[in-house]
Design a protein around this motif. Structure first.
Motif, PDB file in Angstrom:
ATOM      1  N   ARG A 100       0.841  -1.194   0.000  1.00 64.39           N
ATOM      2  CA  ARG A 100       0.000   0.000   0.000  1.00 64.39           C
ATOM      3  C   ARG A 100       0.880   1.249   0.000  1.00 64.39           C
ATOM      4  NH1 ARG A 100      -5.125   1.625   0.961  1.00 64.39           N
ATOM      5  NH2 ARG A 100      -5.814  -0.530   1.138  1.00 64.39           N
ATOM      6  N   ARG A 101       0.438   2.280  -0.688  1.00 65.11           N
ATOM      7  CA  ARG A 101       1.130   3.568  -0.678  1.00 65.11           C
ATOM      8  C   ARG A 101       0.518   4.449   0.419  1.00 65.11           C
ATOM      9  NH1 ARG A 101       0.611   2.829  -6.205  1.00 65.11           N
ATOM     10  NH2 ARG A 101      -1.017   4.403  -6.382  1.00 65.11           N
ATOM     11  N   VAL A 102       1.355   4.899   1.306  1.00 65.36           N
ATOM     12  CA  VAL A 102       0.925   5.754   2.408  1.00 65.36           C
ATOM     13  C   VAL A 102       1.846   6.976   2.446  1.00 65.36           C
ATOM     14  CG1 VAL A 102      -0.020   3.830   3.750  1.00 65.36           C
ATOM     15  CG2 VAL A 102       2.386   4.435   4.018  1.00 65.36           C
ATOM     16  N   ARG A 103       1.623   7.845   3.430  1.00 68.35           N
ATOM     17  CA  ARG A 103       2.447   9.061   3.516  1.00 68.35           C
ATOM     18  C   ARG A 103       3.075   9.181   4.896  1.00 68.35           C
ATOM     19  NH1 ARG A 103       2.125  12.391  -0.733  1.00 68.35           N
ATOM     20  NH2 ARG A 103       0.408  12.026  -2.216  1.00 68.35           N
ATOM     21  N   GLY A 108       4.952  14.390   4.594  1.00 64.28           N
ATOM     22  CA  GLY A 108       3.947  14.231   3.549  1.00 64.28           C
ATOM     23  C   GLY A 108       4.428  13.428   2.363  1.00 64.28           C
ATOM     24  N   GLU A 109       5.652  12.900   2.449  1.00 67.22           N
ATOM     25  CA  GLU A 109       6.230  12.144   1.336  1.00 67.22           C
ATOM     26  C   GLU A 109       5.529  10.792   1.182  1.00 67.22           C
ATOM     27  OE1 GLU A 109      10.632  10.533  -0.170  1.00 67.22           O
ATOM     28  OE2 GLU A 109      10.388  11.528   1.778  1.00 67.22           O
ATOM     29  N   GLU A 110       5.280  10.418  -0.065  1.00 60.92           N
ATOM     30  CA  GLU A 110       4.626   9.131  -0.344  1.00 60.92           C
ATOM     31  C   GLU A 110       5.646   7.997  -0.266  1.00 60.92           C
ATOM     32  OE1 GLU A 110       1.169   8.068  -3.324  1.00 60.92           O
ATOM     33  OE2 GLU A 110       3.086   7.999  -4.365  1.00 60.92           O
ATOM     34  N   VAL A 111       5.272   6.914   0.408  1.00 65.95           N
ATOM     35  CA  VAL A 111       6.139   5.750   0.560  1.00 65.95           C
ATOM     36  C   VAL A 111       5.316   4.487   0.322  1.00 65.95           C
ATOM     37  CG1 VAL A 111       7.744   6.844   2.176  1.00 65.95           C
ATOM     38  CG2 VAL A 111       5.699   5.687   3.060  1.00 65.95           C
ATOM     39  N   THR A 112       6.027   3.388   0.044  1.00 67.05           N
ATOM     40  CA  THR A 112       5.375   2.098  -0.187  1.00 67.05           C
ATOM     41  C   THR A 112       5.661   1.162   0.977  1.00 67.05           C
ATOM     42  OG1 THR A 112       5.610   2.334  -2.581  1.00 67.05           O
ATOM     43  CG2 THR A 112       5.189   0.114  -1.748  1.00 67.05           C
ATOM     44  N   VAL A 113       4.614   0.513   1.479  1.00 69.10           N
ATOM     45  CA  VAL A 113       4.761  -0.392   2.623  1.00 69.10           C
ATOM     46  C   VAL A 113       5.333  -1.729   2.135  1.00 69.10           C
ATOM     47  CG1 VAL A 113       3.577  -1.630   4.480  1.00 69.10           C
ATOM     48  CG2 VAL A 113       2.842   0.687   3.827  1.00 69.10           C
ATOM     49  N   LEU A 114       6.504  -2.104   2.641  1.00 63.95           N
ATOM     50  CA  LEU A 114       7.123  -3.381   2.300  1.00 63.95           C
ATOM     51  C   LEU A 114       6.843  -4.453   3.343  1.00 63.95           C
ATOM     52  CD1 LEU A 114      10.633  -2.165   1.072  1.00 63.95           C
ATOM     53  CD2 LEU A 114       8.537  -2.492  -0.255  1.00 63.95           C
ATOM     54  N   ASP A 115       6.663  -4.048   4.588  1.00 59.94           N
ATOM     55  CA  ASP A 115       6.464  -5.020   5.660  1.00 59.94           C
ATOM     56  C   ASP A 115       5.952  -4.277   6.881  1.00 59.94           C
ATOM     57  OD1 ASP A 115       6.467  -7.487   6.911  1.00 59.94           O
ATOM     58  OD2 ASP A 115       8.565  -7.935   6.435  1.00 59.94           O
ATOM     59  N   VAL A 116       5.377  -4.993   7.825  1.00 61.28           N
ATOM     60  CA  VAL A 116       5.025  -4.433   9.130  1.00 61.28           C
ATOM     61  C   VAL A 116       5.455  -5.435  10.194  1.00 61.28           C
ATOM     62  CG1 VAL A 116       3.068  -3.109   8.234  1.00 61.28           C
ATOM     63  CG2 VAL A 116       2.679  -5.411   9.116  1.00 61.28           C
ATOM     64  N   SER A 117       5.699  -4.941  11.383  1.00 61.17           N
ATOM     65  CA  SER A 117       6.110  -5.829  12.466  1.00 61.17           C
ATOM     66  C   SER A 117       5.041  -5.876  13.541  1.00 61.17           C
ATOM     67  CB  SER A 117       7.442  -5.375  13.067  1.00 61.17           C
ATOM     68  OG  SER A 117       7.292  -4.129  13.725  1.00 61.17           O
ATOM     69  N   ILE A 118       4.992  -7.004  14.246  1.00 59.56           N
ATOM     70  CA  ILE A 118       4.046  -7.181  15.337  1.00 59.56           C
ATOM     71  C   ILE A 118       4.821  -7.432  16.618  1.00 59.56           C
ATOM     72  CG2 ILE A 118       2.236  -8.056  13.827  1.00 59.56           C
ATOM     73  CD1 ILE A 118       2.937 -10.886  14.791  1.00 59.56           C
ATOM     74  N   VAL A 119       4.189  -7.105  17.738  1.00 61.72           N
ATOM     75  CA  VAL A 119       4.822  -7.306  19.031  1.00 61.72           C
ATOM     76  C   VAL A 119       3.737  -7.647  20.045  1.00 61.72           C
ATOM     77  CG1 VAL A 119       4.673  -4.876  19.713  1.00 61.72           C
ATOM     78  CG2 VAL A 119       6.479  -6.321  20.670  1.00 61.72           C
ATOM     79  N   GLN A 120       4.097  -8.487  21.015  1.00 64.33           N
ATOM     80  CA  GLN A 120       3.159  -8.845  22.071  1.00 64.33           C
ATOM     81  C   GLN A 120       3.269  -7.844  23.210  1.00 64.33           C
ATOM     82  OE1 GLN A 120       3.739 -12.741  23.739  1.00 64.33           O
ATOM     83  NE2 GLN A 120       1.639 -12.868  24.507  1.00 64.33           N
ATOM     84  N   LEU A 121       2.113  -7.394  23.705  1.00 57.57           N
ATOM     85  CA  LEU A 121       2.110  -6.416  24.779  1.00 57.57           C
ATOM     86  C   LEU A 121       2.533  -7.077  26.089  1.00 57.57           C
ATOM     87  CD1 LEU A 121      -1.157  -4.480  23.910  1.00 57.57           C
ATOM     88  CD2 LEU A 121       1.188  -4.016  23.198  1.00 57.57           C
ATOM     89  N   ASP A 130       3.331  -2.576  15.445  1.00 58.84           N
ATOM     90  CA  ASP A 130       4.006  -1.409  16.022  1.00 58.84           C
ATOM     91  C   ASP A 130       4.889  -0.651  15.045  1.00 58.84           C
ATOM     92  OD1 ASP A 130       5.966  -3.402  15.878  1.00 58.84           O
ATOM     93  OD2 ASP A 130       7.053  -2.621  17.618  1.00 58.84           O
ATOM     94  N   LYS A 131       5.470  -1.342  14.044  1.00 57.12           N
ATOM     95  CA  LYS A 131       6.390  -0.683  13.120  1.00 57.12           C
ATOM     96  C   LYS A 131       5.977  -0.930  11.676  1.00 57.12           C
ATOM     97  CE  LYS A 131       9.594   0.424  16.339  1.00 57.12           C
ATOM     98  NZ  LYS A 131      10.103   1.776  16.624  1.00 57.12           N
ATOM     99  N   VAL A 132       6.396  -0.022  10.809  1.00 57.38           N
ATOM    100  CA  VAL A 132       6.120  -0.143   9.380  1.00 57.38           C
ATOM    101  C   VAL A 132       7.443   0.028   8.625  1.00 57.38           C
ATOM    102  CG1 VAL A 132       4.727   0.682   7.451  1.00 57.38           C
ATOM    103  CG2 VAL A 132       3.867   0.919   9.794  1.00 57.38           C
ATOM    104  N   PHE A 133       7.764  -0.929   7.775  1.00 60.44           N
ATOM    105  CA  PHE A 133       8.986  -0.874   6.967  1.00 60.44           C
ATOM    106  C   PHE A 133       8.594  -0.362   5.584  1.00 60.44           C
ATOM    107  CE2 PHE A 133      12.172  -3.281   4.273  1.00 60.44           C
ATOM    108  CZ  PHE A 133      13.243  -2.444   4.575  1.00 60.44           C
ATOM    109  N   VAL A 134       9.133   0.768   5.165  1.00 62.10           N
ATOM    110  CA  VAL A 134       8.674   1.436   3.950  1.00 62.10           C
ATOM    111  C   VAL A 134       9.845   1.759   3.030  1.00 62.10           C
ATOM    112  CG1 VAL A 134       6.679   2.446   5.122  1.00 62.10           C
ATOM    113  CG2 VAL A 134       8.819   3.748   4.976  1.00 62.10           C
ATOM    114  N   ARG A 135       9.509   2.006   1.771  1.00 60.25           N
ATOM    115  CA  ARG A 135      10.493   2.472   0.791  1.00 60.25           C
ATOM    116  C   ARG A 135       9.996   3.781   0.207  1.00 60.25           C
ATOM    117  NH1 ARG A 135      11.183  -1.801  -2.468  1.00 60.25           N
ATOM    118  NH2 ARG A 135      13.235  -2.337  -1.665  1.00 60.25           N
ATOM    119  N   LYS A 136      10.895   4.747   0.126  1.00 65.90           N
ATOM    120  CA  LYS A 136      10.535   6.029  -0.450  1.00 65.90           C
ATOM    121  C   LYS A 136      10.443   5.928  -1.964  1.00 65.90           C
ATOM    122  CE  LYS A 136      12.455   8.938   3.228  1.00 65.90           C
ATOM    123  NZ  LYS A 136      13.363  10.069   3.531  1.00 65.90           N
TER     124      LYS A 136
END
Length: 432
Positions: A100-103, A108-121, A130-136
């Motif tokens: 997905r393309r997000v900002r 305000g720069e557009e980036v593409t989501v490559l991966d997301v990370s999960i964590v146990q509370l 909790d985290k988003v790995f993106v490419r500009k």
């Protein structure tokens, strides 16, 4: 996952095995289910979509997950076998969030989501993204040169918006090792929008293989969303009998237009198959069996059998015919089975070991007779010969099974798990 353990990137979870506490495999992770929350609060991870042995996709709540480590997921051992159905408030992490393309909120720069990370509370069984790995950058030919970075979920915006033209690169990377039938199953469970995007990202050969494994409705839907020139290319890459089956589902004008766009030789094979009734040997056969001339050697035959793109059923035997050696051939002389080829010296001519006593099928042979023929002679493939003695093609057991199984077999499991009398379907049972 113990409190304080490192975060897990979801791309690493795709396809990994799920086990119960006894070490018995329940299934494999096919996706994760998250619920977006108001504002910039990280989404809560609700559970996993797990594909069990029967290919049924079930929902495994994160409260049932006791460990995510060493390339495997451990559950409490109690699994509800009710089929997973996505709710309107839920998002599939692999299927809908990756690519997905997000900002970035700050710039305000557009980036593409490559991966997301999960964590146990801490001290709880709740999980969140909790985290988003993106490419500009906006992708395209130079996409891989863009800077990559990992940011907090709250540092990006745009996940809650419906996006047109979402990419599929990262999603496909998670499915790269799947067999065509399994990728088709994954594609079938995506939304129509996402299914079209993934299909557009596949190369022609891969998409052709996947289309052959999809239900008719999905095939027609995907083909209809391709540009006509590309649709014709994909049809050329399909086995002629599968391409004919797909084209037979289209309106006459659409079918003829696509046939005109195909290469003449490929279109001719498909037109020949379309001329036969569907549930006959002629309608079931492929026009591309292994055909050899009488002066070919066993070494020649084995070289043909070793071709990687042949199905096991087609590679099980070769057909010996007089020229021309493309269907429809010259006079059909007989068959040589793979086992016989292995027992003969490489320099032996196939004409000296050909089996000619088994009668071939005629193109008009009905499906029940084709089935009986394969069963009676323990065959996985059978020659189809016309009245003049020319080989037209071969019927393989997989194509026969396609027509013997219920029409919706691709949309259901390979088999249903046995039910205990009086036990409602979907009741919680021990790990599969």
């Amino acid at each position: 996952m113990a409190s304080g353990a490192p975060r897990v990137f979801v791309s690493h979870l795709a396809g990994i095995a799920v086990f119960d506490p006894n070490g018995d495999q329940v299934g494999r992770v096919r996706d994760l289910v998250a619920m977006l929350r108001v504002g910039n609060r990280p989404p809560r991870l609700l559970g996993m979509v797990v594909e069990v042995v029967s290919r049924r996709r079930i929902f495994l709540p994160m409260t049932r997950v006791t460990g995510v480590e060493s390339g495997q997921v451990i559950t409490t051992g109690v699994v509800n076998m009710r089929r997973f159905e996505q709710r309107p408030t839920e998002r599939l992490v692999l299927g809908e969030l990756l690519d997905r393309r997000v900002r970035l909120v700050d710039t305000g720069e557009e980036v593409t989501v490559l991966d997301v990370s999960i964590v146990q509370l801490p001290a709880r069984r709740d999980w969140e993204i909790d985290k988003v790995f993106v490419r500009k950058g906006k992708g395209g030919a130079l996409r891989r040169r863009g800077e990559t970075l990992t940011v907090e979920w709250s540092a990006v915006s745009g996940f809650s918006l419906e996006e047109h033209g979402q990419g599929a690169e990262s999603l496909l990377a998670t499915f790269e090792q799947l067999r065509p039938a399994d990728l088709a199953n994954a594609l079938h469970h995506l939304t129509p929008k996402r299914r079209a995007e993934v299909a557009a990202a596949l190369d022609d050969d891969r998409l052709a293989d996947v289309l052959e494994e999809l239900p008719d409705d999905d095939q027609v839907e995907i083909l209809g969303k391709l540009k006509e020139e590309r649709a014709a290319d994909v049809l050329e890459a399909m086995d002629p009998d599968d391409a004919a089956d797909l084209l037979s589902e289209l309106p006459e004008e659409d079918k003829e237009r696509l046939l005109m766009l195909m290469k003449p030789d490929d279109a001719a094979d498909v037109r020949r198959l379309l001329a036969y009734e569907e549930r006959t040997a002629g309608g079931l056969m492929t026009t591309e069996p292994i055909v050899l001339r009488p002066d070919a050697t066993v070494a020649d035959a084995l070289a043909r059998v070793r071709q990687q793109d042949l199905s096991p059923a087609l590679a099980a035997q070769v057909y010996v015919c007089r020229p021309p050696d493309e269907t429809p051939t010259g006079k059909y002389l007989g068959t040589v089975h793979f086992q016989r080829l292995l027992r003969e010296p490489p320099f032996t001519l196939v004409s000296s070991v050909v089996e000619s006593d088994l009668p071939p099928l005629s193109p008009g042979t009905p499906l029940p007779a084709v089935t009986s023929y394969l069963a009676a002679y323990n065959m996985v493939s059978a020659p189809v010969v016309d009245a003049s003695g020319s080989l037209l093609g071969a019927v393989t057991v997989d194509d026969v099974l396609d027509h013997l199984l219920p029409d919706d077999w691709r949309e259901t499991e390979f088999h249903e798990p046995p039910q205990t009398p009086g036990t409602p379907r979907g009741e919680a049972v021990r790990g599969h």
